[in-house]
Enzyme design. Sequence first.
Site, PDB file in Angstrom:
ATOM      1  N   LYS A   1      -7.005   6.451   3.386  1.00 28.84           N
ATOM      2  CA  LYS A   1      -5.724   7.102   4.412  1.00 28.84           C
ATOM      3  C   LYS A   1      -5.575   8.055   3.915  1.00 28.84           C
ATOM      4  CE  LYS A   1      -1.460   5.544   5.816  1.00 28.84           C
ATOM      5  NZ  LYS A   1      -0.453   4.485   6.273  1.00 28.84           N
TER       6      LYS A   1
ATOM      7  N   ARG B   1      -4.954  10.011  13.370  1.00 26.74           N
ATOM      8  CA  ARG B   1      -3.969   8.875  12.411  1.00 26.74           C
ATOM      9  C   ARG B   1      -3.917   7.741  12.947  1.00 26.74           C
ATOM     10  NH1 ARG B   1       1.465  10.320   9.117  1.00 26.74           N
ATOM     11  NH2 ARG B   1       1.647   8.134   8.387  1.00 26.74           N
TER      12      ARG B   1
ATOM     13  N   HIS C   1       2.382  -9.990   8.353  1.00 23.29           N
ATOM     14  CA  HIS C   1       1.377  -7.844   8.709  1.00 23.29           C
ATOM     15  C   HIS C   1      -0.026  -8.253   8.712  1.00 23.29           C
ATOM     16  CE1 HIS C   1       1.026  -4.063  10.790  1.00 23.29           C
ATOM     17  NE2 HIS C   1       0.857  -3.622   8.954  1.00 23.29           N
TER      18      HIS C   1
ATOM     19  N   HIS D   1       0.703  -5.832  16.289  1.00 20.12           N
ATOM     20  CA  HIS D   1       2.427  -5.842  16.626  1.00 20.12           C
ATOM     21  C   HIS D   1       3.421  -6.737  17.803  1.00 20.12           C
ATOM     22  CE1 HIS D   1       2.510  -1.207  14.628  1.00 20.12           C
ATOM     23  NE2 HIS D   1       2.638  -2.404  13.903  1.00 20.12           N
TER      24      HIS D   1
ATOM     25  N   ARG E   1      20.288  14.228   4.982  1.00 21.01           N
ATOM     26  CA  ARG E   1      19.302  14.738   5.621  1.00 21.01           C
ATOM     27  C   ARG E   1      17.717  14.857   4.372  1.00 21.01           C
ATOM     28  NH1 ARG E   1      23.039  18.750   8.102  1.00 21.01           N
ATOM     29  NH2 ARG E   1      23.202  17.303  10.556  1.00 21.01           N
TER      30      ARG E   1
ATOM     31  N   HIS F   1      -4.335  -3.308  15.726  1.00 27.52           N
ATOM     32  CA  HIS F   1      -2.323  -3.666  15.455  1.00 27.52           C
ATOM     33  C   HIS F   1      -1.499  -3.363  17.060  1.00 27.52           C
ATOM     34  CE1 HIS F   1      -2.918  -2.424  11.372  1.00 27.52           C
ATOM     35  NE2 HIS F   1      -1.844  -2.226  11.151  1.00 27.52           N
TER      36      HIS F   1
ATOM     37  N   LYS G   1       5.255   7.510   6.821  1.00 26.61           N
ATOM     38  CA  LYS G   1       5.665   6.543   7.694  1.00 26.61           C
ATOM     39  C   LYS G   1       7.002   5.525   7.438  1.00 26.61           C
ATOM     40  CE  LYS G   1       2.540   6.311  11.706  1.00 26.61           C
ATOM     41  NZ  LYS G   1       1.589   4.898  12.233  1.00 26.61           N
TER      42      LYS G   1
ATOM     43  N   GLU H   1       0.436  11.805  13.675  1.00 27.48           N
ATOM     44  CA  GLU H   1      -0.056  10.907  14.511  1.00 27.48           C
ATOM     45  C   GLU H   1      -0.058  11.437  16.114  1.00 27.48           C
ATOM     46  OE1 GLU H   1       0.712   6.819  13.626  1.00 27.48           O
ATOM     47  OE2 GLU H   1      -0.155   6.364  15.602  1.00 27.48           O
TER      48      GLU H   1
ATOM     49  N   ASN I   1      -4.058   2.457  13.144  1.00 25.94           N
ATOM     50  CA  ASN I   1      -4.218   1.309  14.227  1.00 25.94           C
ATOM     51  C   ASN I   1      -4.657   0.198  14.874  1.00 25.94           C
ATOM     52  OD1 ASN I   1      -1.080   2.426  13.943  1.00 25.94           O
ATOM     53  ND2 ASN I   1      -1.296   3.681  15.496  1.00 25.94           N
TER      54      ASN I   1
ATOM     55  N   GLU J   1      -6.009  -4.664   5.565  1.00 23.59           N
ATOM     56  CA  GLU J   1      -5.471  -2.707   5.884  1.00 23.59           C
ATOM     57  C   GLU J   1      -6.749  -2.897   5.233  1.00 23.59           C
ATOM     58  OE1 GLU J   1      -3.417  -1.840   7.826  1.00 23.59           O
ATOM     59  OE2 GLU J   1      -1.768  -3.017   8.015  1.00 23.59           O
TER      60      GLU J   1
HETATM   61  N1  LIG Z   1       4.867   2.982   6.725  1.00 25.57           N
HETATM   62  C1  LIG Z   1       3.628   2.040   7.208  1.00 25.57           C
HETATM   63  O1  LIG Z   1       2.600   3.672   6.656  1.00 25.57           O
HETATM   64  C2  LIG Z   1       3.322   0.559   6.765  1.00 25.57           C
HETATM   65  C3  LIG Z   1       1.531   0.977   7.112  1.00 25.57           C
HETATM   66  C4  LIG Z   1       1.307  -0.878   7.265  1.00 25.57           C
HETATM   67  C5  LIG Z   1       2.440  -1.886   6.808  1.00 25.57           C
HETATM   68  N2  LIG Z   1       3.993  -1.375   6.808  1.00 25.57           N
HETATM   69  C6  LIG Z   1       4.550  -2.229   7.233  1.00 25.57           C
HETATM   70  O2  LIG Z   1       4.397  -2.680   6.127  1.00 25.57           O
HETATM   71  C7  LIG Z   1       5.579  -4.536   5.865  1.00 25.57           C
HETATM   72  C8  LIG Z   1       4.391  -4.948   4.950  1.00 25.57           C
HETATM   73  O3  LIG Z   1       3.920  -4.763   4.203  1.00 25.57           O
HETATM   74  P1  LIG Z   1       3.728  -5.592   2.233  1.00 25.57           P
HETATM   75  O4  LIG Z   1       2.995  -6.898   3.376  1.00 25.57           O
HETATM   76  O5  LIG Z   1       3.523  -5.210   1.354  1.00 25.57           O
HETATM   77  O6  LIG Z   1       5.277  -6.670   2.334  1.00 25.57           O
HETATM   78  P2  LIG Z   1       6.879  -6.871   1.582  1.00 25.57           P
HETATM   79  O7  LIG Z   1       6.622  -6.051   1.301  1.00 25.57           O
HETATM   80  O8  LIG Z   1       7.323  -7.943   3.314  1.00 25.57           O
HETATM   81  O9  LIG Z   1       5.721  -7.756   0.499  1.00 25.57           O
HETATM   82  C9  LIG Z   1       5.338  -9.418   1.234  1.00 25.57           C
HETATM   83  C10 LIG Z   1       6.252 -10.421  -0.232  1.00 25.57           C
HETATM   84  O10 LIG Z   1       5.250  -9.873  -1.637  1.00 25.57           O
HETATM   85  C11 LIG Z   1       6.428 -10.038  -2.399  1.00 25.57           C
HETATM   86  N3  LIG Z   1       6.269  -8.990  -3.514  1.00 25.57           N
HETATM   87  C12 LIG Z   1       5.829  -8.280  -3.382  1.00 25.57           C
HETATM   88  N4  LIG Z   1       5.554  -7.303  -4.568  1.00 25.57           N
HETATM   89  C13 LIG Z   1       5.468  -8.223  -5.689  1.00 25.57           C
HETATM   90  C14 LIG Z   1       4.870  -8.420  -6.857  1.00 25.57           C
HETATM   91  N5  LIG Z   1       4.603  -7.286  -6.710  1.00 25.57           N
HETATM   92  N6  LIG Z   1       4.647  -9.722  -7.532  1.00 25.57           N
HETATM   93  C15 LIG Z   1       5.289 -11.387  -6.346  1.00 25.57           C
HETATM   94  N7  LIG Z   1       5.993 -10.693  -5.131  1.00 25.57           N
HETATM   95  C16 LIG Z   1       5.917  -9.750  -4.434  1.00 25.57           C
HETATM   96  C17 LIG Z   1       7.630  -9.561  -1.477  1.00 25.57           C
HETATM   97  O11 LIG Z   1       9.082  -9.898  -2.329  1.00 25.57           O
HETATM   98  C18 LIG Z   1       7.073 -10.661  -0.331  1.00 25.57           C
HETATM   99  O12 LIG Z   1       7.654 -11.865  -0.302  1.00 25.57           O
HETATM  100  C19 LIG Z   1       5.377  -4.210   7.106  1.00 25.57           C
HETATM  101  O13 LIG Z   1       6.594  -4.425   7.869  1.00 25.57           O
HETATM  102  C20 LIG Z   1       4.528  -3.238   8.103  1.00 25.57           C
HETATM  103  O14 LIG Z   1       5.085  -3.073   9.133  1.00 25.57           O
HETATM  104  C21 LIG Z   1       3.702   0.074   6.694  1.00 25.57           C
END
Ligand SMILES: NC(=O)c1ccc[n+]([C@@H]2O[C@H](COP(=O)([O-])OP(=O)(O)OC[C@H]3O[C@@H](n4cnc5c(N)ncnc54)[C@H](O)[C@@H]3O)[C@@H](O)[C@H]2O)c1
Length: 364
Positions: free
Chosen positions: A229, A243, A267, A254, A122, A250, A144, A239, A247, A186
């Site tokens: 943010k 908040r 993304h 999505h 939990r 988005h 999130k 949200e 989106n 973003e």
């Molecule tokens: N929780 C939230 O509020 C929120 C907000 C926006 C996006 N997201 C989510 O985030 C995800 C996208 O995140 P992302 O763009 O970071 O993608 P990701 O985590 O897939 O990273 C992108 C790529 O970069 C590589 N990588 C990471 N750090 C690295 C580094 N320092 N050097 C070299 N390579 C590196 C990873 O292996 C991957 O191939 C999506 O799933 C999206 O839905 C969540």
Amino acid sequence: MMDSVDVKSSSGTYSITTGRSILEKKLIEIKKRLSFELCFLFVDENVWKHHKSRITHAFDTTGYTYQIRIIPAGEKSKSLSQWEELTDYLLASGVRRNTPLFALGGGVTGDLAGFAASTTLRGIPLIHIPTTLLAMVDSSIGGKTGVNHFTGKNLVGSFYQPLEVIADIDFLDTLPDREWTNGLSEILKYGAIRDEQIFEDAELFLKRGKPIEYLAELTELILKCAKIKADIVEEDEFEAGARAYLNFGHTFAHALEKVADFDLLSHGEAVYLGMLAAIKLSKLKDAEIDDSSIRRFRKLYSFQITGNTLNMENLLQAMKLDKKVVDKNYRFVLLQDWQQPVVTSVTNVGFIKKAWLTVINELS
Ligand SMILES: NC(=O)c1ccc[n+]([C@@H]2O[C@H](COP(=O)([O-])OP(=O)(O)OC[C@H]3O[C@@H](n4cnc5c(N)ncnc54)[C@H](O)[C@@H]3O)[C@@H](O)[C@H]2O)c1
């Protein structure tokens, strides 16, 4: 140099710290603050490949006892089966209520590890160490967490705040070009919904060379975005209101992510296209805005999907399954003007199709 922003949440205040080579200092602080014997590190596969010695050195020299689990790179890891594997691993490895979990990676690792942290026993202490630009300015902040479901993106998850966010810029040294533009989307979103100055600040991406070469401006921009943010999630942690503005773009993004192969469309790329569609829809709903502030950055994106692979009916269907659909109407964050977002239901499917055509034409 180390700079930080505090985020107030219902479960306490946590800080987001940015700067170069800050990991060790922050680990020392955390060790003084928390009491635990063992901790877990969930590390993205590519982060491990590039930064293995840096990570182990930081945790070794600061006296941590830890176990590492590597998370396969890519959006496909954000799945219920990965979550189950990680949960099995934590429970079989002696996790306790006070055992901290460090998530080192981009949004994928952060969302997945965050969800595992929130559900195991939990809830165990979670520390985000974002390693992508996107994760530093967005996904590691606000609590999130979640995974994807075969019916759509992020449909299983929780709100679970971290204890700390440590955005050590050193990790960005190895970030591939595509991941810089992924994060830029973003950043531009914050420009669109909150602060027009961001568009000017983001011009560092248009300069010659990699953004990391403009270290001072980049660090300042990351902190500014983190602050935006943080302000928005403080206003509306769960949200119910403001908040939702985060989106922007988005609902389209999505749907695109659902319809396109995750490997071909990141993304952030989907968010960039989604913002163009949302601006078009805003204009069809009588907003007098032009998209040049965002379009200026178009040349930085090289999309790997083409317009003819996108089917209008599939896109419309995918949007219906988005979490933001609260009734049978499509709901969008649109702009009444720049920095004036509004959440609106759109019943005119013709308008939505025209907005999708903007995306399809962009990719043709
Ligand atoms: N929780 C939230 O509020 C929120 C907000 C926006 C996006 N997201 C989510 O985030 C995800 C996208 O995140 P992302 O763009 O970071 O993608 P990701 O985590 O897939 O990273 C992108 C790529 O970069 C590589 N990588 C990471 N750090 C690295 C580094 N320092 N050097 C070299 N390579 C590196 C990873 O292996 C991957 O191939 C999506 O799933 C999206 O839905 C969540």
